[in-house]
Design a protein around this motif. Structure first.
Motif, short mmCIF file in Angstrom:
data_model
loop_
_atom_site.label_atom_id
_atom_site.label_comp_id
_atom_site.label_asym_id
_atom_site.label_seq_id
_atom_site.Cartn_x
_atom_site.Cartn_y
_atom_site.Cartn_z
N TYR A 70 -1.02 -16.34 1.33
CA TYR A 70 -2.38 -15.80 1.28
C TYR A 70 -2.78 -15.19 2.62
O TYR A 70 -3.31 -14.07 2.66
N SER A 71 -2.57 -15.91 3.70
CA SER A 71 -3.05 -15.44 5.00
C SER A 71 -2.38 -14.14 5.40
O SER A 71 -3.04 -13.19 5.83
N ALA A 72 -1.06 -14.08 5.28
CA ALA A 72 -0.33 -12.88 5.68
C ALA A 72 -0.76 -11.68 4.85
O ALA A 72 -0.93 -10.57 5.39
N ASN A 73 -0.93 -11.87 3.55
CA ASN A 73 -1.37 -10.76 2.70
C ASN A 73 -2.80 -10.33 3.03
O ASN A 73 -3.10 -9.14 3.10
N THR A 74 -3.68 -11.31 3.23
CA THR A 74 -5.09 -11.01 3.48
C THR A 74 -5.26 -10.12 4.71
O THR A 74 -6.08 -9.20 4.72
N VAL A 75 -4.46 -10.38 5.74
CA VAL A 75 -4.54 -9.59 6.97
C VAL A 75 -3.65 -8.35 6.89
O VAL A 75 -4.08 -7.23 7.13
N GLY A 76 -2.39 -8.56 6.52
CA GLY A 76 -1.38 -7.51 6.64
C GLY A 76 -1.60 -6.29 5.79
O GLY A 76 -1.23 -5.18 6.19
N THR A 77 -2.20 -6.44 4.62
CA THR A 77 -2.39 -5.29 3.75
C THR A 77 -3.42 -4.30 4.31
O THR A 77 -3.50 -3.16 3.85
N ASN A 78 -4.20 -4.73 5.27
CA ASN A 78 -5.15 -3.83 5.93
C ASN A 78 -4.49 -3.05 7.07
O ASN A 78 -5.09 -2.14 7.64
N LEU A 79 -3.27 -3.43 7.39
CA LEU A 79 -2.53 -2.80 8.48
C LEU A 79 -1.42 -1.90 7.95
O LEU A 79 -1.33 -0.73 8.32
N CYS A 80 -0.58 -2.46 7.10
CA CYS A 80 0.58 -1.74 6.57
C CYS A 80 0.34 -1.43 5.10
O CYS A 80 0.38 -2.33 4.25
N GLU A 81 0.09 -0.16 4.81
CA GLU A 81 -0.25 0.26 3.45
C GLU A 81 0.98 0.42 2.58
O GLU A 81 2.09 0.65 3.06
N SER A 82 0.76 0.36 1.27
CA SER A 82 1.83 0.53 0.30
C SER A 82 1.82 1.93 -0.30
O SER A 82 0.85 2.69 -0.16
N LEU A 83 2.89 2.24 -0.99
CA LEU A 83 3.03 3.57 -1.61
C LEU A 83 1.99 3.79 -2.70
O LEU A 83 1.52 4.91 -2.91
N LEU A 84 1.62 2.72 -3.40
CA LEU A 84 0.56 2.79 -4.40
C LEU A 84 -0.57 1.86 -3.99
O LEU A 84 -0.36 0.90 -3.25
N ARG A 85 -1.78 2.14 -4.47
CA ARG A 85 -2.93 1.26 -4.24
C ARG A 85 -3.17 0.39 -5.46
O ARG A 85 -3.06 0.84 -6.60
N LEU A 86 -3.51 -0.86 -5.20
CA LEU A 86 -3.88 -1.77 -6.27
C LEU A 86 -5.40 -1.73 -6.43
O LEU A 86 -6.14 -2.01 -5.48
N GLU A 87 -5.86 -1.37 -7.62
CA GLU A 87 -7.29 -1.27 -7.89
C GLU A 87 -7.84 -2.63 -8.33
O GLU A 87 -7.08 -3.56 -8.62
N THR A 88 -9.15 -2.74 -8.37
CA THR A 88 -9.79 -4.03 -8.65
C THR A 88 -9.49 -4.57 -10.04
O THR A 88 -9.59 -5.77 -10.28
N ASP A 89 -9.11 -3.69 -10.99
CA ASP A 89 -8.77 -4.14 -12.33
C ASP A 89 -7.26 -4.35 -12.49
O ASP A 89 -6.77 -4.50 -13.60
#
Length: 544
Positions: A70-89
């Motif tokens: 949880y912690s690594a994802n919560t912080v890291g996804t704001n730094l290193c972006e992915s090829l696709l975005r995950l939307e709220t749904d």
């Protein structure tokens, strides 16, 4: 998917479980008092600083290849972006890739956006993407996302802004996986130079996200600062600085939220729901989630390996009461371990929904039926052991409930609390599972797709197939579902497999828990759904 096995750690197979809004056949009475929302009101302006709590503790690394909790994802996804975005749904949209096309059953073509730059101003190239994806295939790195690339034969730059991925056999789940950390992109030059220190407090990062890593004080906080040169002007961060603080003690965290010393948190303590809902300091939001609580059978022989004993335990636990007592109403019973939210964005949603609705509903306890199953099974022993990580009160409650249910159907269950590191080890080491029948655990799905989870528990030799489950028809249908590029046909094969392995209760799924987000009244904009786990969510947080 991730299986969570401790206060600050998680086990990755690229899988996980869920609670979800509007899932077929679900909805305890508590749902009438809780309204699920996918996001919070949009921010109206910028803020100087946001202080955010990480209740799972300090990340071990922010390297996408080493991101597994949880912690690594919560912080890291704001730094290193992915090829696709995950939307709220839990649907996907273009991210660093303007498009990802399945050219043929064994070829995927990734087209990158033009004009994207890393924090140092250098342009994102196809070579960076090839390097980032290929790292997960390096056995020496032992990436947590290696399983995502199991069917990949080659990853090549086929243009300045084009990458082609070729497969040994079709893989229906690969493209959705690019919305999570398996699809996160790092700069080749920086990462190569940093070596093993990449992603740590000393090695740093070089990515493209709306925030850049500004500081990391071990044991205290991680600081991000706004990337003013961010490529997407519409998603420019509204906070100039984000301070992530490590607060694992639930009482301390709750006090800090109520006092306004911390502005927000994902995974607000279940035991503090009432106090946080009454607070005048901020608002507690509930959102759809892919998190679940379950009992996992971890023995290859003995009572836990018998599906009748697993089914009996499942029938002996009232899931509606479990949601009310353990989750304080912030969840709902589920019929199987693959959560309905995982397929809500699929064009084959109707097929998945119908398959889920056809599964047996065991949300209410049936002790007489459970006792008959135990009698029919005639186990060689009636004494069982269930393990749980020390310090996790919700999982201790879960184990205690399982213990009481076992007693009511003629079984004896001993609760064994293990230190987090020891508990984590049993997920991988069969020797550590000796003498243990079940574990109380949680998990979550970090990307869309019904196929992200089940193969890890069901296929022979899979990492979580601890009971040595095997069914030729299930295997044929699951493998066929992964290889089938037509979404409807893939869904049909998955549903056919699920109709058989679901009732076998390889995981006794007790409930899905709703995402719990607390925001101080001075800020807003954060997504309320569990999509935050794989998205650059902090960029949306600003003045209320």
């Amino acid at each position: 998917m991730k299986l969570r096995y401790g206060t600050a750690t998680a086990l990755l197979l690229g899988l996980a479980l869920t609670a979800c809004s509007g899932s077929p056949g679900a909805g305890p009475a508590a749902a009438t008092t809780i309204t699920l929302v996918e996001t919070t009101p949009a921010a109206t302006g910028d803020v100087a600083t946001v202080t955010w709590a990480l209740p799972s503790g300090e990340p071990a690394s922010l390297d996408p290849a080493r991101t597994g909790d949880y912690s690594a994802n919560t912080v890291g996804t704001n730094l290193c972006e992915s090829l696709l975005r995950l939307e709220t749904d839990f649907s996907t949209s273009p991210g660093l890739a303007s498009g990802i096309v399945q050219k043929d059953p064994v070829t995927v073509v990734i087209t990158l956006r033009d004009g994207v730059t890393f924090w140092d101003g250098s342009a994102l190239t196809a070579d960076d993407v090839v390097y980032s994806l290929s790292r997960h295939r390096d056995p020496e790195l032992a990436s947590y996302a290696a399983h995502v690339f199991a069917n990949v034969a080659a990853i090549e730059a086929t243009g300045a802004l084009e990458v082609t991925v070729r497969f040994r056999k079709p893989d229906m789940q690969f493209v959705p996986d690019m919305a999570g950390v398996p699809g996160a992109i790092v700069q080749k030059a920086f990462t190569s130079k940093a070596g093993p220190a990449f992603g740590t407090a000393t090695g740093g990062l070089m990515c493209t996200g709306p925030f850049k890593l500004a500081g990391w004080r071990n044991g205290a906080r991680i600081t991000l600062e706004r990337n003013d040169s961010y490529w997407d002007a519409a998603r420019r961060a509204k906070a100039a600085r984000f301070d992530f603080v490590f607060l694992t003690d639930h009482s301390t965290l709750t006090s800090a939220l109520l006092a306004g010393e911390v502005d927000g948190v994902y995974g607000a303590p279940v035991g503090s729901i009432a106090a946080l809902r009454r607070s005048g300091t901020g608002t507690l939001y509930f959102g759809p989630s892919t998190e679940t609580f379950s009992l996992g059978a971890v023995a290859a022989d003995g009572p836990a390996a018998d599906p009748r004993i697993r089914q009996a335990l499942d029938l002996a636990i009232d899931k509606t009461s479990y949601v009310a007592g353990v989750l304080k109403g912030a969840g709902e019973p589920l019929r199987t371990f693959t959560p309905p939210l995982s397929w809500q964005g699929s064009p084959a949603k109707a097929v998945y929904d119908a398959g889920y609705a056809a599964l047996p509903d065991t949300s209410k306890a049936d002790l007489e039926a459970a006792k008959k199953l135990v009698t029919a099974a005639a186990p060689s022993r009636t004494d069982l052991v269930i393990a749980t990580p020390a310090g996790d009160q919700s999982l201790l409650q879960t184990a205690t409930i399982a213990q009481d249910a076992a007693r009511q159907i003629g079984l004896t269950m001993t609760v064994r609390q293990l230190q987090p590191a020891e508990f984590a080890g049993l997920f991988y080491d069969p020797a550590l599972r000796q003498g243990i029948d079940f574990i109380a655990t949680t998990g979550y799905l970090e990307v869309p797709g019904a196929l992200y989870y089940a193969p890890g528990f069901v296929l022979e030799g899979a990492p979580f197939n601890w009971t040595n489950y095997g069914d030729a028809g299930v295997t044929a249908n699951l493998v066929g579902a992964v290889s089938e590029t037509d979404p409807a046909k893939s869904a049909e094969r998955f549903v056919a497999a699920q109709a058989v392995f679901g009732p076998a209760k390889l995981q006794i799924t007790l409930a899905g828990s709703y995402n719990r987000l607390f925001l101080n009244k001075r800020i807003t904009g954060a997504p309320a759904s569990f999509s935050y786990i794989s998205s650059s969510w902090a960029a949306l947080v600003g003045a209320a």
